[in-house]
Design a protein around this motif. Structure first.
Motif, PDB file in Angstrom:
ATOM      1  N   PRO A  56      76.495  49.784  35.336  1.00 29.53           N
ATOM      2  CA  PRO A  56      75.709  50.500  34.326  1.00 29.53           C
ATOM      3  C   PRO A  56      75.409  49.675  33.072  1.00 29.53           C
ATOM      4  N   ALA A  57      76.373  48.902  32.596  1.00 28.18           N
ATOM      5  CA  ALA A  57      76.142  48.126  31.374  1.00 28.18           C
ATOM      6  C   ALA A  57      75.064  47.068  31.605  1.00 28.18           C
ATOM      7  N   LEU A  58      75.085  46.448  32.774  1.00 30.12           N
ATOM      8  CA  LEU A  58      74.058  45.441  33.076  1.00 30.12           C
ATOM      9  C   LEU A  58      72.689  46.084  33.248  1.00 30.12           C
ATOM     10  N   ALA A  59      72.652  47.274  33.838  1.00 29.04           N
ATOM     11  CA  ALA A  59      71.378  47.981  34.006  1.00 29.04           C
ATOM     12  C   ALA A  59      70.780  48.339  32.644  1.00 29.04           C
ATOM     13  N   VAL A  60      71.641  48.777  31.716  1.00 33.24           N
ATOM     14  CA  VAL A  60      71.160  49.100  30.365  1.00 33.24           C
ATOM     15  C   VAL A  60      70.645  47.833  29.678  1.00 33.24           C
TER      16      VAL A  60
END
Length: 99
Positions: A42-46
């Protein structure tokens, strides 16, 4: 009898080659694997979405084209003048034997 127009002529069925009817699945390239990895965290997607938003922003020169054009012209004129004056000074100093 009816006055209806005749039906359109029947179009022959087109036989597509097997590779077009049943294409092989996309290859698992390094780029696709990395993209799946980024989408899975999720952090990389954001971070990816923020980078895309940052890349899609409008730049100063697009928002204020006149100011950017005048500023660029002044910068180029001053830089060119300094380069020409510096070159003339170096030529003068070489002819005088100072360098």
């Amino acid at each position: 009898m009816s006055d209806a127009p005749p039906p359109p002529p029947h179009r022959a069925r087109v036989d597509l080659p097997d590779w077009m009817r049943n294409p092989e699945p996309p290859r698992r390239t390094l780029g696709r694997r990395l993209s799946d990895l980024v989408d899975g965290v999720p952090a990389l997607a954001v971070a990816r979405r923020r980078i895309w938003a940052w890349q899609g922003r409008t730049r100063f020169g697009e928002r204020h084209p006149t100011v950017a054009a005048i500023g660029s012209f002044v910068f180029v004129a001053v830089t060119a003048t300094l380069l020409v004056v510096g070159m003339l000074y170096l030529a003068w100093a070489i002819r005088q034997g100072r360098i």
